[in-house]
Design a protein around this motif. Sequence first.
Motif, PDB file in Angstrom:
ATOM      1  N   PRO A   1       0.808  -1.233   0.000  1.00 48.91           N
ATOM      2  CA  PRO A   1       0.000   0.000   0.000  1.00 48.91           C
ATOM      3  C   PRO A   1       0.837   1.278   0.000  1.00 48.91           C
ATOM      4  O   PRO A   1       0.456   2.253  -0.633  1.00 48.91           O
ATOM      5  N   TYR A   2       1.984   1.279   0.694  1.00 46.71           N
ATOM      6  CA  TYR A   2       2.790   2.492   0.756  1.00 46.71           C
ATOM      7  C   TYR A   2       3.423   2.806  -0.603  1.00 46.71           C
ATOM      8  O   TYR A   2       3.447   3.954  -1.044  1.00 46.71           O
TER       9      TYR A   2
ATOM     10  N   ILE B   1       8.888  11.165   2.251  1.00 49.27           N
ATOM     11  CA  ILE B   1       9.209  10.632   3.577  1.00 49.27           C
ATOM     12  C   ILE B   1       8.872   9.151   3.663  1.00 49.27           C
ATOM     13  O   ILE B   1       9.664   8.343   4.168  1.00 49.27           O
ATOM     14  N   VAL B   2       7.705   8.776   3.147  1.00 50.92           N
ATOM     15  CA  VAL B   2       7.227   7.398   3.289  1.00 50.92           C
ATOM     16  C   VAL B   2       8.070   6.429   2.473  1.00 50.92           C
ATOM     17  O   VAL B   2       8.469   5.359   2.977  1.00 50.92           O
ATOM     18  N   TYR B   3       8.368   6.779   1.217  1.00 47.28           N
ATOM     19  CA  TYR B   3       9.037   5.812   0.341  1.00 47.28           C
ATOM     20  C   TYR B   3      10.403   5.370   0.878  1.00 47.28           C
ATOM     21  O   TYR B   3      10.654   4.161   1.008  1.00 47.28           O
ATOM     22  N   PRO B   4      11.319   6.287   1.192  1.00 45.56           N
ATOM     23  CA  PRO B   4      12.611   5.814   1.715  1.00 45.56           C
ATOM     24  C   PRO B   4      12.496   5.138   3.077  1.00 45.56           C
ATOM     25  O   PRO B   4      13.280   4.243   3.391  1.00 45.56           O
ATOM     26  N   SER B   5      11.522   5.569   3.878  1.00 44.59           N
ATOM     27  CA  SER B   5      11.362   4.961   5.210  1.00 44.59           C
ATOM     28  C   SER B   5      10.954   3.495   5.116  1.00 44.59           C
ATOM     29  O   SER B   5      11.353   2.680   5.953  1.00 44.59           O
ATOM     30  N   VAL B   6      10.172   3.155   4.092  1.00 47.14           N
ATOM     31  CA  VAL B   6       9.644   1.796   3.972  1.00 47.14           C
ATOM     32  C   VAL B   6      10.520   0.913   3.080  1.00 47.14           C
ATOM     33  O   VAL B   6      10.710  -0.279   3.371  1.00 47.14           O
ATOM     34  N   TYR B   7      11.100   1.484   2.017  1.00 47.34           N
ATOM     35  CA  TYR B   7      11.734   0.659   0.998  1.00 47.34           C
ATOM     36  C   TYR B   7      13.258   0.729   0.970  1.00 47.34           C
ATOM     37  O   TYR B   7      13.884  -0.062   0.255  1.00 47.34           O
ATOM     38  N   ILE B   8      13.868   1.660   1.683  1.00 46.77           N
ATOM     39  CA  ILE B   8      15.330   1.753   1.700  1.00 46.77           C
ATOM     40  C   ILE B   8      15.824   1.410   3.099  1.00 46.77           C
ATOM     41  O   ILE B   8      15.502   2.115   4.063  1.00 46.77           O
ATOM     42  N   HIS B   9      16.617   0.350   3.200  1.00 46.61           N
ATOM     43  CA  HIS B   9      17.106  -0.112   4.492  1.00 46.61           C
ATOM     44  C   HIS B   9      18.613  -0.352   4.418  1.00 46.61           C
ATOM     45  O   HIS B   9      19.120  -0.865   3.409  1.00 46.61           O
ATOM     46  N   GLY B  10      19.299  -0.006   5.485  1.00 48.94           N
ATOM     47  CA  GLY B  10      20.727  -0.298   5.592  1.00 48.94           C
ATOM     48  C   GLY B  10      21.555   0.428   4.556  1.00 48.94           C
ATOM     49  O   GLY B  10      21.198   1.504   4.064  1.00 48.94           O
TER      50      GLY B  10
END
Length: 292
Positions: free
Chosen positions: A42-43, A97-106
């Motif tokens: 959904p995000y 804000i939402v996209y990198p918070s959910v899909y970019i890690h480490g």
Amino acid sequence: MPVTGMNARSLISPVGITRFFEIFLSCTAFSLVANAKAFSGPYGTWCMFSWCFCFAVTVLIIVLELTELFPRLPLSWDDFTSAFSMLAALMIFTSSIVYPSVYIHGTCSTSVCARQAAATAMSCLCFIAYAIEVGLTRARPGDVSSFLSTVPGLLKVFEAYVACLIFSLVDNGHSYYHLPGLQWSMAVYCICFILTLLIIILTIGQCLAYIPFPLEKVLVGYNALAVLMYLTTAVIWPYYSFKGVSRPSPCNSDCQWNSKLGVTFLTYFNLIAYIVDLVYSSKMVFFVTATT
């Protein structure tokens, strides 16, 4: 049949140039994400919708102004473009804000992550472009010809958008049904959203002039009522949501505790917005009237 002219000046004006940047940046953002195929859930769907929607409507606005077809539309064009630029800025800001918070890690070492990071950068620049358009089209002090380009009008768009975010975060399990305090909070969110959205629609549709009462003072009264209602909700919602409840561990992005905390902060944001709206509306109605 009258021949439609071409208004080339609309393309080289500061607002027109800004819109070209908006088109390029939003198109680049959703193209990079689509190429990376990293928008499931959904995000990701929301972020893709935001970029595509803003891209499409901005292109439509440029075409209508270039061909000078917009005067034939049964709406206030200045109010529509002002409301859209504010809405687009809020949507792109949320996506940034939402996209990198959910899909970019480490650490970002893969090509897919590089495209995701580039899309985030394009989205942030796109938000800046829409924010610049809001500043360029905002009505100057004393100019009330276009209500949605004034500070109270822009705040109306902000208030409606924040209410939509609140609705998206409310517990899908409907845990507020059996608690009177949360029922009142949901009633406040819904009532204020419906009335604010109605004001925006009537303004764009040029229908406010047909209302047979002093609308400006009614808006001041509505803002005062909304402040009081949101003030009660700002106390009641966190009290009933977190009373005797601690944050679970772990608590991921789908954790209802985080959602309730997000609703709490958004409630405070909208309360502040309605207070500022009330101050500006009162100043426009009473102080301007007194000076004239």
